[in-house]
Design a protein around this motif. Structure first.
Motif, PDB file in Angstrom:
ATOM      1  N   ARG A 122       0.829  -1.211   0.000  1.00 23.59           N
ATOM      2  CA  ARG A 122       0.000   0.000   0.000  1.00 23.59           C
ATOM      3  C   ARG A 122       0.864   1.262   0.000  1.00 23.59           C
ATOM      4  NH1 ARG A 122      -4.113  -0.942   4.750  1.00 23.59           N
ATOM      5  NH2 ARG A 122      -4.288   1.308   4.525  1.00 23.59           N
ATOM      6  N   ALA A 123       1.954   1.248   0.765  1.00 27.96           N
ATOM      7  CA  ALA A 123       2.855   2.407   0.812  1.00 27.96           C
ATOM      8  C   ALA A 123       3.504   2.632  -0.551  1.00 27.96           C
ATOM      9  CB  ALA A 123       3.921   2.213   1.887  1.00 27.96           C
ATOM     10  N   ALA A 124       3.911   1.552  -1.202  1.00 29.24           N
ATOM     11  CA  ALA A 124       4.517   1.677  -2.528  1.00 29.24           C
ATOM     12  C   ALA A 124       3.523   2.256  -3.530  1.00 29.24           C
ATOM     13  CB  ALA A 124       5.019   0.310  -3.003  1.00 29.24           C
ATOM     14  N   THR A 125       2.274   1.837  -3.429  1.00 33.28           N
ATOM     15  CA  THR A 125       1.232   2.365  -4.306  1.00 33.28           C
ATOM     16  C   THR A 125       1.031   3.861  -4.061  1.00 33.28           C
ATOM     17  OG1 THR A 125       0.127   0.221  -4.398  1.00 33.28           O
ATOM     18  CG2 THR A 125      -1.195   2.151  -4.971  1.00 33.28           C
ATOM     19  N   GLU A 126       0.992   4.255  -2.789  1.00 38.76           N
ATOM     20  CA  GLU A 126       0.838   5.673  -2.456  1.00 38.76           C
ATOM     21  C   GLU A 126       2.007   6.492  -2.998  1.00 38.76           C
ATOM     22  OE1 GLU A 126       0.157   6.347   1.717  1.00 38.76           O
ATOM     23  OE2 GLU A 126      -1.383   4.807   1.804  1.00 38.76           O
ATOM     24  N   LEU A 127       3.219   5.997  -2.816  1.00 41.17           N
ATOM     25  CA  LEU A 127       4.399   6.711  -3.322  1.00 41.17           C
ATOM     26  C   LEU A 127       4.362   6.808  -4.840  1.00 41.17           C
ATOM     27  CD1 LEU A 127       7.173   5.214  -1.029  1.00 41.17           C
ATOM     28  CD2 LEU A 127       6.434   7.603  -1.103  1.00 41.17           C
ATOM     29  N   GLY A 128       3.986   5.725  -5.483  1.00 43.85           N
ATOM     30  CA  GLY A 128       3.907   5.718  -6.936  1.00 43.85           C
ATOM     31  C   GLY A 128       2.914   6.744  -7.455  1.00 43.85           C
ATOM     32  N   ARG A 129       1.774   6.831  -6.788  1.00 46.00           N
ATOM     33  CA  ARG A 129       0.763   7.808  -7.204  1.00 46.00           C
ATOM     34  C   ARG A 129       1.273   9.237  -7.047  1.00 46.00           C
ATOM     35  NH1 ARG A 129      -4.089   4.511  -4.555  1.00 46.00           N
ATOM     36  NH2 ARG A 129      -4.631   3.279  -6.378  1.00 46.00           N
ATOM     37  N   MET A 130       2.044   9.482  -5.987  1.00 44.09           N
ATOM     38  CA  MET A 130       2.596  10.823  -5.776  1.00 44.09           C
ATOM     39  C   MET A 130       3.593  11.193  -6.870  1.00 44.09           C
ATOM     40  SD  MET A 130       3.310  11.279  -1.741  1.00 44.09           S
ATOM     41  CE  MET A 130       3.343   9.628  -1.083  1.00 44.09           C
ATOM     42  N   LEU A 131       4.341  10.206  -7.341  1.00 45.75           N
ATOM     43  CA  LEU A 131       5.408  10.480  -8.303  1.00 45.75           C
ATOM     44  C   LEU A 131       4.936  10.486  -9.755  1.00 45.75           C
ATOM     45  CD1 LEU A 131       8.300   8.411  -6.702  1.00 45.75           C
ATOM     46  CD2 LEU A 131       8.020  10.891  -6.709  1.00 45.75           C
ATOM     47  N   LEU A 132       3.837   9.796 -10.048  1.00 43.72           N
ATOM     48  CA  LEU A 132       3.352   9.766 -11.427  1.00 43.72           C
ATOM     49  C   LEU A 132       3.060  11.179 -11.917  1.00 43.72           C
ATOM     50  CD1 LEU A 132       0.966   6.699 -11.658  1.00 43.72           C
ATOM     51  CD2 LEU A 132       3.127   7.044 -12.845  1.00 43.72           C
ATOM     52  N   GLY A 133       3.547  11.471 -13.099  1.00 50.42           N
ATOM     53  CA  GLY A 133       3.335  12.780 -13.677  1.00 50.42           C
ATOM     54  C   GLY A 133       4.392  13.800 -13.283  1.00 50.42           C
ATOM     55  N   SER A 134       5.308  13.408 -12.417  1.00 47.06           N
ATOM     56  CA  SER A 134       6.341  14.347 -11.979  1.00 47.06           C
ATOM     57  C   SER A 134       7.550  14.354 -12.910  1.00 47.06           C
ATOM     58  CB  SER A 134       6.816  13.994 -10.565  1.00 47.06           C
ATOM     59  OG  SER A 134       7.531  12.765 -10.583  1.00 47.06           O
ATOM     60  N   GLY A 135       7.623  13.377 -13.783  1.00 47.32           N
ATOM     61  CA  GLY A 135       8.756  13.279 -14.691  1.00 47.32           C
ATOM     62  C   GLY A 135       9.745  12.193 -14.293  1.00 47.32           C
ATOM     63  N   VAL A 136       9.706  11.778 -13.038  1.00 43.63           N
ATOM     64  CA  VAL A 136      10.675  10.764 -12.605  1.00 43.63           C
ATOM     65  C   VAL A 136      10.355   9.375 -13.154  1.00 43.63           C
ATOM     66  CG1 VAL A 136      11.339  11.982 -10.499  1.00 43.63           C
ATOM     67  CG2 VAL A 136       9.534  10.278 -10.404  1.00 43.63           C
ATOM     68  N   GLU A 137       9.152   9.211 -13.693  1.00 44.88           N
ATOM     69  CA  GLU A 137       8.835   7.906 -14.281  1.00 44.88           C
ATOM     70  C   GLU A 137       9.697   7.622 -15.504  1.00 44.88           C
ATOM     71  OE1 GLU A 137       5.718  10.822 -15.815  1.00 44.88           O
ATOM     72  OE2 GLU A 137       6.574  10.370 -13.878  1.00 44.88           O
ATOM     73  N   ALA A 138      10.350   8.650 -16.039  1.00 43.73           N
ATOM     74  CA  ALA A 138      11.246   8.475 -17.183  1.00 43.73           C
ATOM     75  C   ALA A 138      12.632   7.982 -16.740  1.00 43.73           C
ATOM     76  CB  ALA A 138      11.400   9.790 -17.949  1.00 43.73           C
ATOM     77  N   PHE A 139      12.924   8.058 -15.452  1.00 37.70           N
ATOM     78  CA  PHE A 139      14.219   7.598 -14.940  1.00 37.70           C
ATOM     79  C   PHE A 139      14.259   6.077 -14.968  1.00 37.70           C
ATOM     80  CE2 PHE A 139      15.263  11.369 -11.904  1.00 37.70           C
ATOM     81  CZ  PHE A 139      14.913  12.271 -12.879  1.00 37.70           C
ATOM     82  N   SER A 140      15.456   5.526 -15.088  1.00 42.33           N
ATOM     83  CA  SER A 140      15.586   4.072 -15.014  1.00 42.33           C
ATOM     84  C   SER A 140      15.299   3.639 -13.576  1.00 42.33           C
ATOM     85  CB  SER A 140      16.996   3.636 -15.413  1.00 42.33           C
ATOM     86  OG  SER A 140      17.938   3.960 -14.397  1.00 42.33           O
TER      87      SER A 140
END
Length: 87
Positions: free
Chosen positions: A31-49
């Motif tokens: 659940r924590a990983a899901t919450e963190l992922g939602r916070m980061l989506l759209g921030s641009g870091v999803e393009a990082f390896s």
């Protein structure tokens, strides 16, 4: 004999509780990983390896929130974001 039986029963109960806690920890980590992922989506870091993102996260975690904000020139807050408001 009662003591041995009591100790064995207590040990079995402890093992059962530990297994339940392990399961609960896995659920909360997911659940924590899901919450963190939602916070980061759209921030641009999803393009990082994934490897780089993990390294960046570890480095940021070692620094502390205020130090990161200052280093990245994002600014600093006067109070922690997760502080409890006083009534």
């Amino acid at each position: 004999m009662t003591r041995k039986t009591g100790a064995l029963a207590a040990l079995k109960k402890l093992e059962t509780e530990r297994a339940k806690l392990d399961t609960k920890q896995q659920e909360l980590e997911t659940r924590a990983a899901t919450e963190l992922g939602r916070m980061l989506l759209g921030s641009g870091v999803e393009a990082f390896s994934p490897k780089s993102l993990k390294q960046i996260g570890a480095a940021l975690g070692k620094m502390g929130e205020e130090q990161v904000l200052i280093k990245l020139e994002i600014g600093s807050s006067t109070a922690p974001r997760n502080s409890i408001s006083q009534s």
